[in-house]
Design an enzyme around this catalytic site. Structure first.
Site, PDB file in Angstrom:
ATOM      1  N   ASP A  81       0.845  -1.191   0.000  1.00 37.62           N
ATOM      2  CA  ASP A  81       0.000   0.000   0.000  1.00 37.62           C
ATOM      3  C   ASP A  81       0.882   1.244   0.000  1.00 37.62           C
ATOM      4  O   ASP A  81       2.020   1.232   0.449  1.00 37.62           O
ATOM      5  CB  ASP A  81      -0.995   0.005   1.162  1.00 37.62           C
ATOM      6  N   GLU A 141      -5.934   3.440   3.701  1.00 36.51           N
ATOM      7  CA  GLU A 141      -6.364   4.027   4.971  1.00 36.51           C
ATOM      8  C   GLU A 141      -7.768   4.632   4.867  1.00 36.51           C
ATOM      9  O   GLU A 141      -7.975   5.830   4.981  1.00 36.51           O
ATOM     10  CB  GLU A 141      -5.359   5.090   5.435  1.00 36.51           C
TER      11      GLU A 141
END
Length: 409
Positions: A81, A141
């Site tokens: 990520d 997130e």
């Protein structure tokens, strides 16, 4: 006799200075959400020169790079990520970010580790049986970047349907140690918002208004009691109120007051129960005070489930690479959440955690991920890159005719 992958860690050490420099550069340019132009540019520059088939996303700043081995075979997906958090950094690191955002969850290490894996696998391309798909994903997130990439055709664009998907997440722990677990490893996550509607008025005459503020305060306390008295500790629920909002002027009772909360569960049954129970509780409290309440739950991420066979494979490969004393199976899941769950719903695979607490800090007391004081040992990037590379190569060597039973020699 020298085995093809025995020297992987040693070769990873050669790449370590460059990976540390990349990680620290990424750390200085943290970006939030799905649009990460500077981060994407840095990743593309780090991959430049490798024989990769690269494409970038249109709905987000993703990077997908495919390395095709010299021998035919299936595909394995490796994911990192890319996004940071809207946290003002207070780590004290000389390369700390100054733009109001922070890589407080270690995604800068994830990207550098995956770049390292690409470099290592390219060096062994002549022995690679199939393709490795390196996925650099924005928006983990809270933006569901994994789903955005899946909707854009991530899996369909792979040379072959991936037989496995792996991700390594850094976090608290002795540097270079790894843990994982089969089946549920992380919680599902939803967001709760509550708006209490009363009747505003003058702060000097609350008896002539229907003040929503004390109602909201009572709801916050009642939510904590609800969780501990209505849900079993063996099927846990975590409900954390993280935002309270009410009014503008100190002498005005507002019409409304609201809260926001994150809700984590490990089962669908617990998720259904918390929705029903919280809605009834909140509306009843508001009604008792002559107010009304609107309750909204929004699903974000599903439960993250590791495939048991792939989890055993990760543990055995890691034990051979890092040492058996550095690999453990965690008894309980964590109540954090991950959108890598989206990928694991469609491809068998596993998520594992790599300890990266700096050696001068005690992992038990060190600032956790998401803290503005979080720090990470970036010299673990050699192990990080080597582990991802070894997982991909060994899993491709197993092929697509059966499930892995552990690491290959």
């Amino acid at each position: 006799m020298t085995r093809p992958w025995d020297e992987l860690r040693q070769r990873a050490q050669v790449h370590l200075p460059g990976l540390v420099a990349l990680r620290r550069h990424l750390h200085t340019i943290p970006e939030v959400g799905l649009d990460l132009p500077r981060t994407q540019t840095a990743v593309l520059a780090a991959l430049d020169g490798l024989p990769l088939d690269i494409r970038t996303g249109t709905a987000c700043s993703s990077v997908v790079a495919v390395l095709t081995g010299a021998r035919p075979g299936p595909a394995v997906l490796l994911r990192a990520d890319m996004d940071a958090l809207p946290v003002r950094e207070e780590s004290g690191e000389p390369f700390a970010a100054t733009n109001g955002n922070m890589h407080a969850c270690g995604h800068d290490l994830h990207m550098a580790g995956l770049v390292g894996a690409a470099r290592l696998l390219n060096e062994a391309r002549s022995r690679l049986c199939g393709s490795v798909v390196f996925v650099f994903q924005p928006g983990e997130e809270g933006y569901d970047g994994a789903q955005v990439m899946l909707d854009e055709g991530l899996l369909e664009s792979c040379p072959e349907p991936p037989v496995a998907a792996y991700a390594v997440h850094v976090g608290p722990g002795r540097p270079g140690t790894l843990w994982t677990r089969p089946d549920v490893i992380l919680a599902g996550m939803s967001e709760l918002t509550v708006e209490v509607r009363g009747r505003g008025g003058h702060g000097s005459a609350p008896h002539r208004a229907a003040d929503p503020v004390p109602v909201l305060c009572e709801i916050v306390g009642a939510l904590q009691t609800y969780v501990t008295r209505r849900h079993s500790v063996f099927d846990p629920v975590v409900l954390t109120v993280t935002r309270l909002r009410a009014g503008q002027a100190l002498n005005v009772i507002p019409d409304t007051a609201s809260l926001g909360a994150t809700v984590r569960t490990l089962s669908e049954a617990a998720s259904r129960a918390v929705r029903s129970g919280v809605t009834e509780l909140v509306r009843s409290i508001a009604q008792a005070h002559g107010a009304q309440a609107e309750v909204r739950f929004t699903d974000r991420y599903p439960v993250t489930r590791n495939d048991p066979a792939e989890t055993a494979f990760v543990s055995e490969v890691a034990a051979r690479l890092l040492g058996s004393d550095r690999v453990t199976t965690r008894h309980d899941p964590l109540m954090g959440s991950e959108d890598f769950a989206r990928v694991l719903e469609r491809v068998p695979g596993a998520l594992a955690f790599l300890g990266t607490t700096p050696p001068n800090l005690d992992p038990a007391d060190a600032p956790d991920v998401h803290s503005p004081h979080a720090r990470f040992a970036d010299d673990t990037l050699a192990e990080h890159a080597a582990l991802l590379a070894r997982l991909a190569a060994d899993r491709l060597a197993v092929g697509d005719t059966g499930r892995p039973r552990g690491g290959r020699a």
